[in-house]
Write a protein that holds these residues in place. Structure first.
Motif, PDB file in Angstrom:
ATOM      1  N   PRO A 101       0.816  -1.223   0.000  1.00 11.37           N
ATOM      2  CA  PRO A 101       0.000   0.000   0.000  1.00 11.37           C
ATOM      3  C   PRO A 101       0.847   1.270   0.000  1.00 11.37           C
ATOM      4  CG  PRO A 101      -0.828  -1.550   1.627  1.00 11.37           C
ATOM      5  CD  PRO A 101       0.471  -2.101   1.122  1.00 11.37           C
ATOM      6  N   ARG A 102       1.907   1.262   0.794  1.00  7.49           N
ATOM      7  CA  ARG A 102       2.802   2.416   0.859  1.00  7.49           C
ATOM      8  C   ARG A 102       3.460   2.655  -0.495  1.00  7.49           C
ATOM      9  NH1 ARG A 102       7.596   2.587   5.272  1.00  7.49           N
ATOM     10  NH2 ARG A 102       8.162   4.766   5.066  1.00  7.49           N
ATOM     11  N   ALA A 103       3.888   1.586  -1.160  1.00  5.93           N
ATOM     12  CA  ALA A 103       4.521   1.711  -2.474  1.00  5.93           C
ATOM     13  C   ALA A 103       3.538   2.265  -3.504  1.00  5.93           C
ATOM     14  CB  ALA A 103       5.065   0.356  -2.923  1.00  5.93           C
ATOM     15  N   ILE A 104       2.313   1.750  -3.484  1.00  4.25           N
ATOM     16  CA  ILE A 104       1.293   2.220  -4.435  1.00  4.25           C
ATOM     17  C   ILE A 104       1.045   3.712  -4.253  1.00  4.25           C
ATOM     18  CG2 ILE A 104      -1.168   2.109  -5.042  1.00  4.25           C
ATOM     19  CD1 ILE A 104      -1.027  -0.907  -4.420  1.00  4.25           C
ATOM     20  N   VAL A 105       0.790   4.126  -3.014  1.00  2.00           N
ATOM     21  CA  VAL A 105       0.486   5.538  -2.749  1.00  2.00           C
ATOM     22  C   VAL A 105       1.705   6.411  -3.042  1.00  2.00           C
ATOM     23  CG1 VAL A 105      -0.148   7.191  -0.954  1.00  2.00           C
ATOM     24  CG2 VAL A 105      -1.372   5.030  -1.136  1.00  2.00           C
ATOM     25  N   ALA A 149       1.609   9.432  -5.670  1.00  2.00           N
ATOM     26  CA  ALA A 149       1.934  10.795  -5.235  1.00  2.00           C
ATOM     27  C   ALA A 149       3.095  11.365  -6.046  1.00  2.00           C
ATOM     28  CB  ALA A 149       2.246  10.817  -3.741  1.00  2.00           C
ATOM     29  N   LEU A 150       4.128  10.568  -6.276  1.00  2.00           N
ATOM     30  CA  LEU A 150       5.260  11.032  -7.091  1.00  2.00           C
ATOM     31  C   LEU A 150       4.832  11.336  -8.520  1.00  2.00           C
ATOM     32  CD1 LEU A 150       8.114   8.702  -5.807  1.00  2.00           C
ATOM     33  CD2 LEU A 150       8.046  11.191  -5.642  1.00  2.00           C
ATOM     34  N   SER A 151       4.003  10.470  -9.100  1.00  2.00           N
ATOM     35  CA  SER A 151       3.547  10.729 -10.474  1.00  2.00           C
ATOM     36  C   SER A 151       2.655  11.967 -10.534  1.00  2.00           C
ATOM     37  CB  SER A 151       2.834   9.512 -11.056  1.00  2.00           C
ATOM     38  OG  SER A 151       1.587   9.309 -10.433  1.00  2.00           O
ATOM     39  N   THR A 152       1.906  12.215  -9.464  1.00  2.00           N
ATOM     40  CA  THR A 152       1.077  13.421  -9.411  1.00  2.00           C
ATOM     41  C   THR A 152       1.949  14.662  -9.333  1.00  2.00           C
ATOM     42  OG1 THR A 152      -0.683  12.173  -8.323  1.00  2.00           O
ATOM     43  CG2 THR A 152      -0.811  14.564  -8.161  1.00  2.00           C
ATOM     44  N   ALA A 153       3.100  14.565  -8.675  1.00  2.00           N
ATOM     45  CA  ALA A 153       4.018  15.703  -8.588  1.00  2.00           C
ATOM     46  C   ALA A 153       4.725  15.961  -9.920  1.00  2.00           C
ATOM     47  CB  ALA A 153       5.051  15.456  -7.489  1.00  2.00           C
ATOM     48  N   ILE A 154       4.989  14.904 -10.677  1.00  2.00           N
ATOM     49  CA  ILE A 154       5.789  15.031 -11.901  1.00  2.00           C
ATOM     50  C   ILE A 154       4.940  15.266 -13.150  1.00  2.00           C
ATOM     51  CG2 ILE A 154       7.351  13.768 -13.438  1.00  2.00           C
ATOM     52  CD1 ILE A 154       8.384  12.365 -10.853  1.00  2.00           C
ATOM     53  N   SER A 155       3.799  14.596 -13.266  1.00  2.00           N
ATOM     54  CA  SER A 155       3.041  14.631 -14.522  1.00  2.00           C
ATOM     55  C   SER A 155       2.577  16.015 -14.964  1.00  2.00           C
ATOM     56  CB  SER A 155       1.869  13.653 -14.484  1.00  2.00           C
ATOM     57  OG  SER A 155       0.973  13.976 -13.459  1.00  2.00           O
ATOM     58  N   PRO A 156       2.186  16.942 -14.070  1.00  2.00           N
ATOM     59  CA  PRO A 156       1.815  18.269 -14.584  1.00  2.00           C
ATOM     60  C   PRO A 156       2.958  18.971 -15.310  1.00  2.00           C
ATOM     61  CG  PRO A 156       0.967  18.000 -12.370  1.00  2.00           C
ATOM     62  CD  PRO A 156       1.874  16.826 -12.645  1.00  2.00           C
ATOM     63  N   LEU A 173       0.690  24.720  -7.125  1.00  2.96           N
ATOM     64  CA  LEU A 173      -0.044  24.103  -6.021  1.00  2.96           C
ATOM     65  C   LEU A 173      -0.039  22.578  -6.105  1.00  2.96           C
ATOM     66  CD1 LEU A 173      -3.071  26.537  -5.793  1.00  2.96           C
ATOM     67  CD2 LEU A 173      -1.161  26.347  -4.191  1.00  2.96           C
ATOM     68  N   VAL A 174      -0.281  22.040  -7.285  1.00  2.17           N
ATOM     69  CA  VAL A 174      -0.310  20.585  -7.450  1.00  2.17           C
ATOM     70  C   VAL A 174       1.082  19.996  -7.219  1.00  2.17           C
ATOM     71  CG1 VAL A 174      -0.591  18.729  -9.147  1.00  2.17           C
ATOM     72  CG2 VAL A 174      -2.332  20.503  -8.935  1.00  2.17           C
ATOM     73  N   THR A 175       2.096  20.599  -7.788  1.00  2.00           N
ATOM     74  CA  THR A 175       3.451  20.058  -7.658  1.00  2.00           C
ATOM     75  C   THR A 175       3.941  20.112  -6.215  1.00  2.00           C
ATOM     76  OG1 THR A 175       3.925  20.715  -9.926  1.00  2.00           O
ATOM     77  CG2 THR A 175       5.810  20.243  -8.527  1.00  2.00           C
ATOM     78  N   VAL A 176       3.731  21.230  -5.544  1.00  3.13           N
ATOM     79  CA  VAL A 176       4.162  21.341  -4.145  1.00  3.13           C
ATOM     80  C   VAL A 176       3.344  20.399  -3.262  1.00  3.13           C
ATOM     81  CG1 VAL A 176       4.243  22.895  -2.151  1.00  3.13           C
ATOM     82  CG2 VAL A 176       5.097  23.662  -4.364  1.00  3.13           C
ATOM     83  N   GLY A 177       2.033  20.390  -3.423  1.00  2.00           N
ATOM     84  CA  GLY A 177       1.183  19.519  -2.613  1.00  2.00           C
ATOM     85  C   GLY A 177       1.490  18.048  -2.810  1.00  2.00           C
ATOM     86  N   ALA A 178       1.669  17.645  -4.056  1.00  2.00           N
ATOM     87  CA  ALA A 178       1.971  16.240  -4.339  1.00  2.00           C
ATOM     88  C   ALA A 178       3.381  15.879  -3.877  1.00  2.00           C
ATOM     89  CB  ALA A 178       1.793  15.945  -5.818  1.00  2.00           C
ATOM     90  N   SER A 179       4.301  16.828  -3.916  1.00  3.24           N
ATOM     91  CA  SER A 179       5.648  16.569  -3.393  1.00  3.24           C
ATOM     92  C   SER A 179       5.599  16.338  -1.890  1.00  3.24           C
ATOM     93  CB  SER A 179       6.580  17.737  -3.715  1.00  3.24           C
ATOM     94  OG  SER A 179       6.720  17.881  -5.108  1.00  3.24           O
TER      95      SER A 179
END
Length: 145
Positions: A5-9, A13-20, A49-55
């Motif tokens: 679960p930790r790996a999935i999340v 989260a990392l992909s959410t920080a990078i993809s934008p 906001l998305v990059t900082v929050g997801a980071s």
């Protein structure tokens, strides 16, 4: 299984920080000459906001997972908020307002009739939820022993 679960999340989260940074800085978003400067300013604020929050969510998922349930909920919840808002905007709000979003540059079929746009937004949204649910299930099973 304990760390799945930790790996999935963490990956979500990392992909959410990078993809934008990958998708919004292309010729169809910020590089589009037809976009108004005001719209570009909004996209830059949203990107920050998305990059900082997801980071932060990535950091919490990687280093704070075991500390509290709130840390786990934040790490999974932030990507859910980001991708949930994208789903809402792309498939509910824009069509309801009569706005057609020309996403032909990303159109391709992934599974059957599911387009890459829907898959790319829904997959991280659902994976973050699955990661949190798997963690909850594992913790309840350990507590029952």
């Amino acid at each position: 299984m304990k760390h799945l679960p930790r790996a999935i999340v963490s990956i979500v989260a990392l992909s959410t920080a990078i993809s934008p940074s990958v998708y919004w800085f292309d010729q169809f978003h910020l590089g589009d000459p037809d976009w108004a400067p005001h719209a570009r300013a909004h996209l830059i604020w949203m990107w920050i906001l998305v990059t900082v929050g997801a980071s932060i969510a990535s950091f919490v998922a990687i280093f704070g997972w075991e500390r509290s349930a709130d840390a786990r909920r934040f790490a999974a919840g932030f990507p859910c908020l980001v991708w949930g808002a994208c789903l809402l905007e792309a498939f509910v709000v824009s069509p309801a307002m009569g706005v057609t979003v020309p996403l032909t540059h990303w159109r391709m079929k992934v599974f059957a009739d599911t387009e890459a746009n829907l898959f790319g937004i829904a997959a991280p949204f659902l994976l973050a939820i699955v990661g949190l649910l798997l963690d909850r299930r594992a913790r309840l099973a350990r507590a029952a022993r």
